[in-house]
Design an enzyme around this catalytic site. Structure first.
Site: not given
Ligand code: DGL
Length: 279
Positions: A23, A164, A196, A198
């Protein structure tokens, strides 16, 4: 033209070789987690390209270059098959990665698209990075499985830094989600692809905003399921023992370590591999 990276021949039986996962950074740990849950016996090598994160706003040429270099590096670690956990990389570089290596390669977009057709929704929302949305890759694949579907795409770039930062259940994250997802609510989509790495982390926030009637599709989970089937069909599936995991990052592992504790709920060891060593 560069030579293809192939599986190195050695005495270890092919099934005993590790799986490679890569990734742009830590987000792919959502895919790693799904793979690990489904296949506890498999050995997994994970590469997070933290030196080049984010891929979502980069050019196709850069993403292709980084992705192919990482795929070759993982092949040198003797992997038997590769999962491209990054949606942006899958969207713009999958065919180049497949050309560069001689092992099975699975991206996250086809499994996500296939799940949409299984659910049979008419109006499908797709959220992802700017690169993924610009590529139109999800819409193209969904239409292959389900030509009459209507696909509505929205790029949600702020979700990545919010995840994040660890602001998973914060009001600000929900406020940002309300703005990004407004057009999809208006379009009355009946399913939404989390395109995605995340986004599964803030699935509950997205679900709250979209409402209970909208099915959320986690491309990473779908990929893990398809990848297991691929390994089975190729007779590459390791079925015994307890698998190990090894992690590489292309930049200082400090942040990777901190975030991985939150993503995985446990501590890991991360090896830094400098760019000159994986090119
Ligand atoms: N891993 C990327 C993806 O799934 C998100 C983070 C980035 O932009 O690099 O598209």
């Amino acid at each position: 033209m560069q030579k293809k990276s192939t599986i190195q021949k050695n005495s270890i039986r092919e099934t005993a070789r590790p799986i490679g996962v890569f990734d742009s950074g830590i987000g792919g740990l959502t895919v790693f987690k799904a793979l690990r849950a489904l296949m506890p016996e498999e050995d997994i090598i994970y590469f997070g390209d933290t030196a080049h994160l984010p891929y979502g706003s980069k050019s196709k040429a850069s993403i292709v270059q980084f992705s192919v270099e990482i795929a070759r590096f993982l092949c040198r670690q003797n992997i038997k098959a590769l999962v491209v956990a990054c949606n942006t990389s899958t969207a713009v570089a999958l065919s180049e990665i497949k050309k560069a290596v001689s092992i099975p390669v699975e991206g996250v977009i086809v499994p996500g698209a296939r799940a949409c057709s299984r659910i049979g929704s008419q109006k499908i929302g797709v959220i992802g990075t700017e690169g993924t949305v610009r590529s139109g890759a999800y819409a193209k694949e969904i239409k292959k499985f389900f030509p009459q579907a209507r696909v509505f795409q929205v790029a949600c770039p702020l979700f990545v830094p919010l995840v994040e930062e660890g602001w998973w259940n914060f009001d600000v994250t929900e406020a940002v989600a309300r703005i990004y997802l407004k057009s999809l609510q208006k379009a009355r989509v009946d399913s939404l692809v989390l395109g995605c790495t995340h986004y599964p982390v803030i699935k509950s926030v997205i679900a709250r905003v979209m409402g209970r009637k909208v099915s959320l599709i986690d491309s990473g989970e779908e990929t893990a399921k398809e990848f297991e089937k691929t390994l089975e069909s190729l007779k590459l599936r390791k079925k015994k023992g307890r698998g190990w995991s090894r992690f590489y990052a292309s930049d200082d592992p400090g942040r990777f370590l901190k975030m991985s504790r939150r993503f995985l709920g446990s501590s890991i060891t991360v090896n830094q591999v400098l760019k000159k060593n994986f090119e």
